[in-house]
Write a protein that holds these residues in place. Structure first.
Motif, PDB file in Angstrom:
ATOM      1  N   GLU A   1       2.485 -10.803  -5.173  1.00 35.74           N
ATOM      2  CA  GLU A   1       3.539 -11.720  -5.615  1.00 35.74           C
ATOM      3  C   GLU A   1       4.504 -12.016  -4.463  1.00 35.74           C
ATOM      4  O   GLU A   1       4.899 -13.166  -4.250  1.00 35.74           O
ATOM      5  N   LEU A   2       4.825 -10.974  -3.692  1.00 36.70           N
ATOM      6  CA  LEU A   2       5.744 -11.157  -2.554  1.00 36.70           C
ATOM      7  C   LEU A   2       5.130 -12.093  -1.518  1.00 36.70           C
ATOM      8  O   LEU A   2       5.791 -13.020  -1.020  1.00 36.70           O
ATOM      9  N   ALA A   3       3.845 -11.872  -1.207  1.00 37.62           N
ATOM     10  CA  ALA A   3       3.181 -12.707  -0.201  1.00 37.62           C
ATOM     11  C   ALA A   3       3.105 -14.158  -0.661  1.00 37.62           C
ATOM     12  O   ALA A   3       3.380 -15.082   0.111  1.00 37.62           O
ATOM     13  N   GLU A   4       2.755 -14.346  -1.930  1.00 39.06           N
ATOM     14  CA  GLU A   4       2.577 -15.712  -2.416  1.00 39.06           C
ATOM     15  C   GLU A   4       3.905 -16.443  -2.571  1.00 39.06           C
ATOM     16  O   GLU A   4       4.010 -17.634  -2.284  1.00 39.06           O
ATOM     17  N   LEU A   5       4.922 -15.694  -2.982  1.00 39.17           N
ATOM     18  CA  LEU A   5       6.244 -16.326  -3.119  1.00 39.17           C
ATOM     19  C   LEU A   5       6.768 -16.797  -1.764  1.00 39.17           C
ATOM     20  O   LEU A   5       7.334 -17.875  -1.635  1.00 39.17           O
ATOM     21  N   THR A   6       6.562 -15.986  -0.735  1.00 45.15           N
ATOM     22  CA  THR A   6       7.149 -16.289   0.565  1.00 45.15           C
ATOM     23  C   THR A   6       6.164 -16.929   1.527  1.00 45.15           C
ATOM     24  O   THR A   6       6.556 -17.379   2.597  1.00 45.15           O
ATOM     25  N   GLN A   7       4.866 -16.941   1.144  1.00 46.08           N
ATOM     26  CA  GLN A   7       3.813 -17.495   2.002  1.00 46.08           C
ATOM     27  C   GLN A   7       3.754 -16.797   3.365  1.00 46.08           C
ATOM     28  O   GLN A   7       3.530 -17.408   4.404  1.00 46.08           O
ATOM     29  N   ILE A   8       3.965 -15.484   3.320  1.00 47.42           N
ATOM     30  CA  ILE A   8       3.907 -14.706   4.555  1.00 47.42           C
ATOM     31  C   ILE A   8       2.513 -14.091   4.706  1.00 47.42           C
ATOM     32  O   ILE A   8       2.019 -13.458   3.774  1.00 47.42           O
ATOM     33  N   PRO A   9       1.872 -14.279   5.865  1.00 50.03           N
ATOM     34  CA  PRO A   9       0.539 -13.703   6.071  1.00 50.03           C
ATOM     35  C   PRO A   9       0.560 -12.169   6.042  1.00 50.03           C
ATOM     36  O   PRO A   9       1.576 -11.548   6.358  1.00 50.03           O
ATOM     37  N   VAL A  10      -0.584 -11.602   5.652  1.00 50.25           N
ATOM     38  CA  VAL A  10      -0.682 -10.169   5.410  1.00 50.25           C
ATOM     39  C   VAL A  10      -1.751  -9.549   6.315  1.00 50.25           C
ATOM     40  O   VAL A  10      -2.854 -10.081   6.433  1.00 50.25           O
ATOM     41  N   VAL A  11      -1.422  -8.425   6.944  1.00 54.26           N
ATOM     42  CA  VAL A  11      -2.467  -7.609   7.570  1.00 54.26           C
ATOM     43  C   VAL A  11      -2.557  -6.300   6.784  1.00 54.26           C
ATOM     44  O   VAL A  11      -1.551  -5.752   6.361  1.00 54.26           O
ATOM     45  N   THR A  12      -3.798  -5.832   6.561  1.00 54.00           N
ATOM     46  CA  THR A  12      -3.978  -4.569   5.840  1.00 54.00           C
ATOM     47  C   THR A  12      -4.590  -3.557   6.805  1.00 54.00           C
ATOM     48  O   THR A  12      -5.658  -3.788   7.357  1.00 54.00           O
ATOM     49  N   THR A  13      -3.894  -2.430   6.985  1.00 55.25           N
ATOM     50  CA  THR A  13      -4.380  -1.415   7.920  1.00 55.25           C
ATOM     51  C   THR A  13      -5.626  -0.745   7.356  1.00 55.25           C
ATOM     52  O   THR A  13      -5.986  -0.937   6.188  1.00 55.25           O
ATOM     53  N   LEU A  14      -6.248   0.080   8.193  1.00 54.69           N
ATOM     54  CA  LEU A  14      -7.466   0.791   7.790  1.00 54.69           C
ATOM     55  C   LEU A  14      -7.275   1.518   6.465  1.00 54.69           C
ATOM     56  O   LEU A  14      -8.184   1.590   5.646  1.00 54.69           O
ATOM     57  N   MET A  15      -6.076   2.086   6.250  1.00 56.15           N
ATOM     58  CA  MET A  15      -5.823   2.828   5.017  1.00 56.15           C
ATOM     59  C   MET A  15      -5.460   1.904   3.857  1.00 56.15           C
ATOM     60  O   MET A  15      -5.323   2.362   2.727  1.00 56.15           O
ATOM     61  N   ALA A  16      -5.279   0.635   4.135  1.00 55.44           N
ATOM     62  CA  ALA A  16      -4.798  -0.275   3.087  1.00 55.44           C
ATOM     63  C   ALA A  16      -5.815  -1.348   2.750  1.00 55.44           C
ATOM     64  O   ALA A  16      -5.509  -2.289   2.017  1.00 55.44           O
ATOM     65  N   ARG A  17      -7.046  -1.228   3.274  1.00 55.48           N
ATOM     66  CA  ARG A  17      -8.048  -2.257   2.968  1.00 55.48           C
ATOM     67  C   ARG A  17      -8.236  -2.311   1.446  1.00 55.48           C
ATOM     68  O   ARG A  17      -8.420  -1.269   0.809  1.00 55.48           O
ATOM     69  N   GLY A  18      -8.156  -3.490   0.907  1.00 52.74           N
ATOM     70  CA  GLY A  18      -8.268  -3.631  -0.546  1.00 52.74           C
ATOM     71  C   GLY A  18      -6.921  -3.799  -1.233  1.00 52.74           C
ATOM     72  O   GLY A  18      -6.856  -4.214  -2.381  1.00 52.74           O
ATOM     73  N   ALA A  19      -5.843  -3.489  -0.516  1.00 51.08           N
ATOM     74  CA  ALA A  19      -4.515  -3.638  -1.122  1.00 51.08           C
ATOM     75  C   ALA A  19      -4.161  -5.109  -1.301  1.00 51.08           C
ATOM     76  O   ALA A  19      -3.301  -5.455  -2.110  1.00 51.08           O
ATOM     77  N   PHE A  20      -4.835  -5.965  -0.533  1.00 58.34           N
ATOM     78  CA  PHE A  20      -4.631  -7.410  -0.620  1.00 58.34           C
ATOM     79  C   PHE A  20      -6.020  -8.024  -0.440  1.00 58.34           C
ATOM     80  O   PHE A  20      -6.758  -7.608   0.449  1.00 58.34           O
ATOM     81  N   PRO A  21      -6.399  -9.008  -1.278  1.00 57.75           N
ATOM     82  CA  PRO A  21      -7.788  -9.480  -1.221  1.00 57.75           C
ATOM     83  C   PRO A  21      -8.119 -10.141   0.120  1.00 57.75           C
ATOM     84  O   PRO A  21      -7.381 -11.007   0.587  1.00 57.75           O
TER      85      PRO A  21
END
Lengths: 584, 185
Positions: A230-250
């Motif tokens: 919701e935060l990413a979509e509201l602000t349109q900020i790109p996301v990187v997911t670290t090795l431990m966070a793969r899957g936290a964002f599609p």
């Protein structure tokens, strides 16, 4: 009504009260008394072949369920065999409770048979540990261990129980929540972020022109994936997911840039370098992400959300530190941002930044050279086939090395808790037992372990456990007959002087080995065979399957930021070198 | 203040007063943490408090080895650590005890007794050719005492390490004595 139990009975009852449904372990001398009441217990016990396997299974279980994994082993060598999983769980903040037998209290300190200072050895690799000196203490110690393992920044706890404590009698009780809290006056994790800091973060987010959401494993631990989206979509900020966070964002989301770091995508690495605001959520500025710290994201302000206050400023001083649970903090951040927008404030235009980032993504996709006809399989090709053939929601587990990086790069992670790996400690041999634990936790899901031939040989014996316990995991070995990542470093940084990295292309015979452990073994040597082998593996659900992919031995993982170098010095796949200027 | 005083205002020291649960292994946890993270300790003193459930560990830390903030935050992560007070030397009372055995001929004995009296120390034991004295005071006071005794030849000495408590606010009453509950970690 006072009920008298032995310490062993109290231990098992306490585990039942903690809703433990399964534990992984192997009995022995000092823990013997605890295995007796287990016969009557509804807790499922999975008998491993090596105590390290029990620990990693508990971790795999915890990874996919969010519930604490439990491993129970005896004293001495069994306890030391549990050291690696405890340290692994500590580094990756995995909730886990280890239970070890100890020599009788009167023998402690006498160098008795199978005695070791378990509490001393595991002190720096557990969130907390405890040597229980009285049977009467057991229910409280168990409650404390589960409370500490699962709250705040999760992590492993260890309960060390002398044999006579298990045999002695106690009067049963079950401590209340308040009694547990009162017994731990020094433990009050702060979960709610500071309101003023959250407002300040919201202000920075709206003002940033080149922001990046730098998402770490804490987002998964906090079950914050929906809030993050919701935060990413509201602000349109790109996301990187670290090795431990793969899957936290599609991965399929247009805002997702993939994994940052040493083997991250060129886009994720560069976008962080050029950003003016890094919103670090449950990430810890690991050296594999930052590269040379002094050159990391030099122009970025930092918002750092972490439940562990000690992570704030450990590597990089944040402009806005927020100590709290990622989900609660992100939700408050969303509220603050929405309020500001409603009261007429405008977000800075991130459009130009997003086009710049999209440009990188088009120019620098993951790349490898397809194999020549007749030549060995490419590991990346195997992963693409595995990924495309896998049922939806498949859980992927990996060991440590090249295969781990390729899996993280080439798999498409769409859901949280579908990726299990050893990030911080980098434990070779993690995959097979962790996959078994994951499958026990989520029997409804297909579980594929992608392993290396070096890793597989460290813990493969647990496939016997899997066969006997009917835990149908699938193992794909990317077998290049080398310690591949070490070989890559020797090729690139040691003038191709290969030292002790060749594991022999002939031994072992992985197919025969798999069959001897009750698994189906399949060998794939030709690209043509890959798809049908994978389909066959996916169709088998009554026993484990091992697929031995014989892959090219000289394939290297790219992109790569050499250790100690700046992220600006990222090495690209050779086909992209000519476009390098574009990253400037 | 003498040049080699590890606690001097100019040096990179800071005092942490750490209230811990009085349980087996607590000191090992604290010292192991310092060793594991590469933090240096100048001195360390530990003893039970007025409350039987708690002990207080007074640690003089070397800020050259790591930032104070990281030290306290990492210490806070220990479950047995209940409260940490950072004691700025300017706003705390600090005491240390030293016992020193000094060579003393019959003629010198009087001088050493006189010196000890000037510093308000005590004579603990008198031998044929040596004398053992003690002094409690501020670290700099003890440093000065040591310098004064040095000319006679020090046989052996033992300092306890620093203990400290916050200076009381003249207006408020015994704020340091409030119950040791709660902390953020």
């Amino acid at each position: 009504m006072k009920e008298t139990l032995t310490g062993a009975q109290a231990l098992i009852r306490a585990l039942e009260h903690e809703n433990v449904e399964v534990m992984f372990g192997l009995p022995g001398g000092c823990i013997l008394p605890a295995y007796d009441p287990l016969i009557e217990s509804k807790i499922r016990h999975i008998l491993v072949r090596h105590e390290q396997g029990a620990g990693h299974m508990a971790e795999g279980y915890a990874h996919v369920t969010g519930r604490p994994g439990v491993a129970m082993v005896t004293s001495g060598p069994a306890a030391t065999n549990l050291v690696t999983p405890l340290c692994d769980a500590y580094m990756d903040s995995i909730p886990m409770v280890g239970i070890t037998g100890q020599v009788p209290t009167a023998a402690i300190g006498t160098d008795a048979f199978q005695e070791c200072d378990t509490v001393g050895i595991t002190r720096s690799i557990t969130k907390h540990n405890e040597l229980v000196m009285s049977a009467q203490d057991l229910p409280m110690v168990v409650r404390q261990a589960f409370h500490i393992a699962t709250t705040g920044r999760p992590g492993p706890t260890l309960i060390d129980i002398p044999k006579d404590v298990l045999q002695n009698e106690m009067t049963w009780y079950w401590p209340s929540d308040d009694e547990v809290l009162d017994s731990l006056p020094g433990y009050r994790p702060n979960v709610k972020g500071h309101t003023k800091m959250i407002k300040e973060a919201a202000r920075l987010i709206l003002a940033a022109r080149q922001p990046i959401l730098y998402v770490g494993g804490g987002v998964l631990k906090a079950r914050a994936a929906a809030a993050l989206r919701e935060l990413a979509e509201l602000t349109q900020i790109p996301v990187v997911t670290t090795l431990m966070a793969r899957g936290a964002f599609p991965d399929s989301h247009p805002l997702c840039l993939g994994m940052p770091g040493m083997h991250g995508t060129a886009t994720a690495v560069t976008a962080m370098q050029k950003s003016d605001l890094l919103i670090a959520l449950g990430s810890r500025f690991d050296d594999r992400v930052t590269g040379k710290v002094s050159a990391f994201a030099p122009d970025a302000k930092i918002i750092h959300v972490d439940i562990d206050p000690a992570e704030q400023g450990k590597v990089r001083r944040p402009d806005v530190p927020i100590v709290g649970d990622c989900r609660l903090v992100i939700e408050e951040m969303l509220k603050a941002i929405k309020e500001m927008l409603q009261s007429g404030e405008k977000q800075a235009d991130v459009g130009p930044w997003r086009s710049r980032v999209s440009g990188w993504r088009e120019q620098f996709p993951l790349a490898y050279d397809q194999s020549e006809p007749g030549a060995a399989l490419k590991p990346q090709f195997c992963l693409e086939k595995l990924r495309d053939g896998a049922p939806e929601g498949t859980i992927v587990v990996s060991g440590v090395g090249q295969h781990q990086m390729w899996t993280s790069q080439y798999w498409n992670f769409e859901e949280p808790y579908t990726w299990v790996n050893s990030g911080g400690l980098g434990t070779m041999g993690f995959a097979v037992p962790a996959a078994i634990g994951a499958k026990v936790g989520r029997p409804d899901k297909t579980v594929w372990a992608v392993d290396g031939d070096g890793c597989f040989q460290m813990t493969a014996q647990e496939l016997v456990t899997a066969s006997l316990e009917r835990i149908p995991v699938k193992i794909g070995i990317l077998n290049n007959s080398y310690l591949g990542m070490v070989r890559q470093w020797q090729e690139m940084f040691y003038d191709e002087r290969y030292s002790e990295v060749n594991l022999s292309g002939t031994l072992p015979d992985f197919v025969k080995w798999a069959e001897s452990m009750g698994c189906v073994g399949i060998r794939v040597e030709d690209p043509q065979e890959a798809e049908s082998a994978i389909d066959k593996a996916n169709s088998i659900n009554d026993r484990p399957v091992v697929v031995d992919f014989r892959v090219a031995e000289d394939e290297k993982v790219f992109p790569m930021v050499p250790a100690g170098k700046s992220n600006d010095d990222i090495l690209l796949h050779h086909s992209q070198d000519s476009r390098r200027e574009f990253l400037k | 203040m003498s040049g080699n005083n590890p606690y001097g205002q100019d040096s990179q020291h800071h005092v942490l007063s750490v209230l811990v649960q009085n349980r087996p292994g607590v000191l090992a946890r604290v010292s192991a943490l310092f060793a594991r993270r590469g933090y240096n300790i100048f001195s360390l003193a530990v003893a039970p408090t007025e409350h039987a459930d708690y002990s207080r560990i007074t640690i003089v830390v070397d800020l050259a080895s790591a930032p104070l903030e990281q030290m306290t935050k990492q210490l806070f992560k220990l479950i047995d650590v209940v409260r940490i007070s950072e004691l700025d030397p300017r706003h705390s009372v600090e005491r240390e005890l030293i016992m020193v055995t000094v060579k003393a001929t019959a003629e010198q004995r009087g001088q050493i007794v006189e010196l000890t009296n000037i510093f308000e120390g005590k004579i603990l034991s008198v031998g044929v050719d040596a004398i053992t004295v003690s002094l409690d005071g501020s670290p700099s006071n003890i440093d000065d005492f040591m310098v004064a005794l040095n000319q006679y030849g020090i046989v052996e000495s033992q300092r306890t390490g620093l203990v400290a408590l916050p200076k009381l606010d003249r207006a408020a009453t015994a704020s340091a004595a409030k119950s040791p509950k709660g902390k953020a970690s």
